[in-house]
Design an enzyme around this catalytic site. Structure first.
Site, mmCIF file in Angstrom:
data_model
loop_
_atom_site.group_PDB
_atom_site.id
_atom_site.type_symbol
_atom_site.label_atom_id
_atom_site.label_comp_id
_atom_site.label_asym_id
_atom_site.label_seq_id
_atom_site.Cartn_x
_atom_site.Cartn_y
_atom_site.Cartn_z
ATOM 1 N N ARG A 173 -22.422 36.355 9.422
ATOM 2 C CA ARG A 173 -22.922 35.009 9.153
ATOM 3 C C ARG A 173 -23.959 34.600 10.203
ATOM 4 N NH1 ARG A 173 -20.095 33.659 4.957
ATOM 5 N NH2 ARG A 173 -17.969 34.452 4.821
ATOM 6 N N ASP A 174 -25.028 33.948 9.723
ATOM 7 C CA ASP A 174 -26.053 33.443 10.639
ATOM 8 C C ASP A 174 -25.438 32.345 11.513
ATOM 9 O OD1 ASP A 174 -29.454 33.477 10.524
ATOM 10 O OD2 ASP A 174 -28.463 31.867 11.629
ATOM 11 N N ILE A 175 -25.766 32.385 12.790
ATOM 12 C CA ILE A 175 -25.184 31.428 13.741
ATOM 13 C C ILE A 175 -25.711 30.008 13.509
ATOM 14 C CG2 ILE A 175 -26.866 31.645 15.630
ATOM 15 C CD1 ILE A 175 -24.417 32.024 17.511
ATOM 16 N N ASN A 193 -38.071 38.106 7.145
ATOM 17 C CA ASN A 193 -39.231 37.696 7.927
ATOM 18 C C ASN A 193 -39.757 38.899 8.701
ATOM 19 O OD1 ASN A 193 -38.908 35.009 7.105
ATOM 20 N ND2 ASN A 193 -37.462 34.592 8.761
ATOM 21 N N VAL A 249 -35.874 37.968 15.677
ATOM 22 C CA VAL A 249 -35.050 39.075 16.179
ATOM 23 C C VAL A 249 -35.644 40.376 15.621
ATOM 24 C CG1 VAL A 249 -32.753 40.123 16.219
ATOM 25 C CG2 VAL A 249 -32.981 37.622 16.265
ATOM 26 N N HIS A 277 -33.677 42.625 9.252
ATOM 27 C CA HIS A 277 -32.570 41.891 8.639
ATOM 28 C C HIS A 277 -33.056 41.158 7.405
ATOM 29 C CE1 HIS A 277 -34.464 39.368 11.720
ATOM 30 N NE2 HIS A 277 -34.181 38.322 10.947
ATOM 31 N N HIS A 335 -32.068 37.870 5.111
ATOM 32 C CA HIS A 335 -31.266 36.646 4.990
ATOM 33 C C HIS A 335 -30.813 36.521 3.540
ATOM 34 C CE1 HIS A 335 -32.793 34.644 8.804
ATOM 35 N NE2 HIS A 335 -33.778 35.505 8.596
HETATM 36 P P1 AMP Z 1 -35.432 35.635 11.925
HETATM 37 O O1 AMP Z 1 -35.967 34.330 12.465
HETATM 38 O O2 AMP Z 1 -35.825 35.922 10.515
HETATM 39 O O3 AMP Z 1 -35.748 36.773 12.870
HETATM 40 O O4 AMP Z 1 -33.865 35.474 11.859
HETATM 41 C C1 AMP Z 1 -33.026 35.664 12.949
HETATM 42 C C2 AMP Z 1 -31.775 34.905 12.654
HETATM 43 O O5 AMP Z 1 -30.775 35.336 13.556
HETATM 44 C C3 AMP Z 1 -31.884 33.386 12.797
HETATM 45 O O6 AMP Z 1 -31.619 32.761 11.546
HETATM 46 C C4 AMP Z 1 -30.822 33.046 13.850
HETATM 47 O O7 AMP Z 1 -30.129 31.857 13.562
HETATM 48 C C5 AMP Z 1 -29.905 34.259 13.772
HETATM 49 N N1 AMP Z 1 -29.152 34.557 14.976
HETATM 50 C C6 AMP Z 1 -29.606 34.569 16.254
HETATM 51 N N2 AMP Z 1 -28.610 34.919 17.096
HETATM 52 C C7 AMP Z 1 -27.519 35.129 16.335
HETATM 53 C C8 AMP Z 1 -26.162 35.499 16.610
HETATM 54 N N3 AMP Z 1 -25.743 35.746 17.859
HETATM 55 N N4 AMP Z 1 -25.295 35.611 15.575
HETATM 56 C C9 AMP Z 1 -25.697 35.359 14.324
HETATM 57 N N5 AMP Z 1 -26.976 35.010 13.988
HETATM 58 C C10 AMP Z 1 -27.860 34.895 14.983
#
Ligand code: AMP
Length: 111
Positions: free
Chosen positions: A29-31, A84, A93, A97, A99
């Site tokens: 799950r996204d944080i 993205n 990140v 990944h 979403h």
């Molecule tokens: P992006 O901006 O497409 O690279 O998405 C990265 C996603 O990772 C964002 O939606 C963040 O909320 C999510 N994220 C960052 N750190 C964590 C974490 N420790 N656990 C879960 N999701 C995370």
């Protein structure tokens, strides 16, 4: 990969709310959820983004997305997949990944 946040979540070195795992794919799950269902689907093998993605990985991510959508109860109502890529794509990140967003009526706007 060393110093990669998502590699550390996959390895269990940093806590993550796991929703799915198989030999190629991990999902959690996204944080900072942006919908009632917001899951990040990632390949276990480190790759920066879709530019480095091979066909087998792409297929594994798509198949996992379908399974997760069913598991999360959004397969029938519908959902959105977004990956993205790079600076203008607002990738924060650098581990590929996807979403998965659902559980609410999403708007047509995507930017
Ligand atoms: P992006 O901006 O497409 O690279 O998405 C990265 C996603 O990772 C964002 O939606 C963040 O909320 C999510 N994220 C960052 N750190 C964590 C974490 N420790 N656990 C879960 N999701 C995370």
């Amino acid at each position: 990969m060393k110093d990669c946040l998502f590699c550390k979540i996959i390895a269990g070195e940093i806590p993550g709310s796991k929703v799915f795992e198989n030999d190629r794919v991990f999902a959690f799950r996204d944080i900072h959820p942006q919908a009632p269902v917001h899951v990040l689907i990632v390949p276990k093998k480190h790759m920066a983004n879709v530019l480095e993605c091979d066909g087998e990985t792409a297929a594994a991510l798509a198949e996992a997305a379908g399974q997760i959508a069913r598991q999360e109860g959004v397969a029938e109502s519908g959902f959105r997949l977004i990956s993205n890529c790079g600076r203008d794509g607002a990738q924060s990140v650098n581990h590929l990944h996807v979403h998965l967003l659902g559980g609410v009526q999403l708007t047509e706007k995507m930017n």
